[in-house]
Design an enzyme around this catalytic site. Sequence first.
Site, PDB file in Angstrom:
ATOM      1  N   ASP A 218       1.196   3.982  -2.715  1.00 25.65           N
ATOM      2  CA  ASP A 218       0.813   5.601  -2.687  1.00 25.65           C
ATOM      3  C   ASP A 218       1.970   6.462  -3.094  1.00 25.65           C
ATOM      4  O   ASP A 218       1.697   7.460  -3.702  1.00 25.65           O
ATOM      5  CB  ASP A 218       0.559   5.803  -1.106  1.00 25.65           C
ATOM      6  CG  ASP A 218      -0.755   4.962  -0.484  1.00 25.65           C
ATOM      7  OD1 ASP A 218      -1.396   4.687  -1.544  1.00 25.65           O
ATOM      8  OD2 ASP A 218      -0.944   4.812   0.520  1.00 25.65           O
TER       9      ASP A 218
ATOM     10  N   ASP B 183     -13.185  -0.390  -1.901  1.00 30.21           N
ATOM     11  CA  ASP B 183     -12.978  -1.383  -2.946  1.00 30.21           C
ATOM     12  C   ASP B 183     -13.977  -2.554  -2.834  1.00 30.21           C
ATOM     13  O   ASP B 183     -13.906  -3.677  -3.333  1.00 30.21           O
ATOM     14  CB  ASP B 183     -11.523  -2.382  -2.822  1.00 30.21           C
ATOM     15  CG  ASP B 183     -10.260  -1.389  -2.984  1.00 30.21           C
ATOM     16  OD1 ASP B 183     -10.818  -0.082  -3.436  1.00 30.21           O
ATOM     17  OD2 ASP B 183      -9.176  -1.679  -2.763  1.00 30.21           O
TER      18      ASP B 183
ATOM     19  N   GLU C 111       0.868  -1.277  -0.028  1.00 22.50           N
ATOM     20  CA  GLU C 111      -0.059   0.020  -0.038  1.00 22.50           C
ATOM     21  C   GLU C 111       0.941   1.235   0.015  1.00 22.50           C
ATOM     22  O   GLU C 111       0.715   2.326  -0.739  1.00 22.50           O
ATOM     23  CB  GLU C 111      -0.884   0.103   1.122  1.00 22.50           C
ATOM     24  CG  GLU C 111      -1.827   1.186   1.469  1.00 22.50           C
ATOM     25  CD  GLU C 111      -2.734   1.209   0.198  1.00 22.50           C
ATOM     26  OE1 GLU C 111      -2.470   2.201  -0.771  1.00 22.50           O
ATOM     27  OE2 GLU C 111      -3.528   0.631   0.187  1.00 22.50           O
TER      28      GLU C 111
ATOM     29  N   SER D 180      -6.874   2.622  -3.874  1.00 25.70           N
ATOM     30  CA  SER D 180      -5.591   2.981  -3.398  1.00 25.70           C
ATOM     31  C   SER D 180      -4.733   3.581  -4.387  1.00 25.70           C
ATOM     32  O   SER D 180      -3.797   3.925  -3.958  1.00 25.70           O
ATOM     33  CB  SER D 180      -4.958   1.757  -2.584  1.00 25.70           C
ATOM     34  OG  SER D 180      -5.385   1.587  -1.188  1.00 25.70           O
TER      35      SER D 180
END
Length: 579
Positions: free
Chosen positions: A289, A375, A285, A494
């Site tokens: 990002d 999601d 993640e 994300s």
Amino acid sequence: MKSTLKAALLAIPLAVAALPTYAANATTRWVPTATHAFLTSTQLRAFAERPQLEAAAGEPAHVVVSMKVRDFGKLRDLAAAVTRPSEPSYHQFLTPEVFLEKFAPTARQVERVVAYLRQNGFVNIEVSKNRMLISADGTAGTVKAAFNTPLTHISRNGRLMHANAAPAQVPDTLSDSVLSVLGLQNVTRAHTMARPGPRTAPKSAAAGVEQGHAPLEFAALYHASDLPTAAQTSVGIITIGGAAQASDDLAHFTSMNNLPTIKASTVRTGNPGGDYSDDQEGQVEWDLDSQSIVGAAGGEIKELVFYAADLAASGNSGLTQAFNQAVTDNRVRLINVSLGWCEADAYSDGTVAAEEQIFTAAVAQGQTFSVSSGDEGAYECNNRGYPDGSTYSLSWPASSPNVIAVGGTTLYTNSSGGYANETVWNEGLDQNGKLWASTGGFSAYLPKPSWQHSLNISPAPTGRAVPDVSFDGAQSTGAIIYAAGQSMQVGGTSLSSPLFVGFMARLQSANGNSLGFPASSIYAAVASTPSLVHDVTSGNNGYGRYGYRARRGWDYPTGWGSFDMAKLAAYVKSHPFAR
């Protein structure tokens, strides 16, 4: 429990006897906080295989007390006024110093709450810089004594957890100070919105070519290449645990692509003695990002700050502290949040009330939180994406009216590699029966903001409608990132939110970092100039005949759609957009 904590707890009752003024007793008149009973009958049905006994008095507990802003109504009005051109205070952003002077709880209020915690057996008490949060260590017994609620064990999937079986209360003498008590439940926690998968070969479809993209390619796809880079703008990323691996991977990414070195740092936002090690479940993640933001930003940003939540914090209290630190620092203009959890749970445990104050302060300061919408399609609260007919739900904090909620699309390219089309991201059910799709709908707890009052959509939203905009979120068309020595292709909202952050960082740099929270401007601009966006009109975010469908204009799966950044940049230059 550590021996030092045990010794401190054993010593506390002596202090209580000497200072009875603030301690609860048989004559205490209790008043409720915004922390409701988490273990309602609905929660027990959803989470518990069988109810367990009340937690033993000596079991460790960690709490974060959220304090009340002195005049939340005035703060809300200011947050709206600084983004409204017709107001005298337009663009006169609040500073952390003025917030402390005019809106933060007083030092005396904090002293009283700290004294109350200490007298009821809490230790390691820490007060945030802006006096909004007070963290403390104690036990189930001290929680029961201080907040008039037991902690009760429940079992789920073989894991023993706890939550408060009654609303958290405080003595009426503290009712003007304490808003909510966080950390009383560890049943549900925020989860990341990344959708990793294998590298996919280009695949032709009726809408265009479906393929993965390097992070630097998204700028051309969304027509941002001619904008300045974000070299003058600082950006934050909220993480759970540390980001050492993500920082290393970002350095490799920039070196591999011959980009300038990114100045990256990590701020520990909770208990100084907390756990800020890398959470292996979150590393992909934070890689997604950071690399997506830098790619969308044109390969340069002024500074990247990872605001790390304490991994050991109970429930989601560590995230609240991370959000608060980013606002208190006022060091970054844009903050990415690729995390979320069930809105109903966040409301029940007091998180919504606590964090709405923080997000409102951010808007008043001219900061923008960008949050992945989710999601799980229309089913965030239904066991994280398992369809449940027409019982729809949203993710928090995307449902806050003081953040930008970013949904997901499937991005198709043409034969020359340019933008062709977007549809609602919806992969259908995986092998476990979970839906993967762009989350959207309307809040059951947060009011509809003024800039959404004119939405022409059926069903009409009775609360804050989500998302605001969308960008690529499909795993099949996702970002090809570098993660711990390997290349992988990752989608999910994300990806959508970091793309928005990277593009907005370029707009900030192009406009001297003068842009404030853009929500009202986005809605006014797109309503008057629809060509600013790629309107997504195909697809839905449910399963079978359920969920919401895309349509012309604003819709629940994708909001307004995705920006054509070149057109938006030109519009911003000639209109009072968020400035």
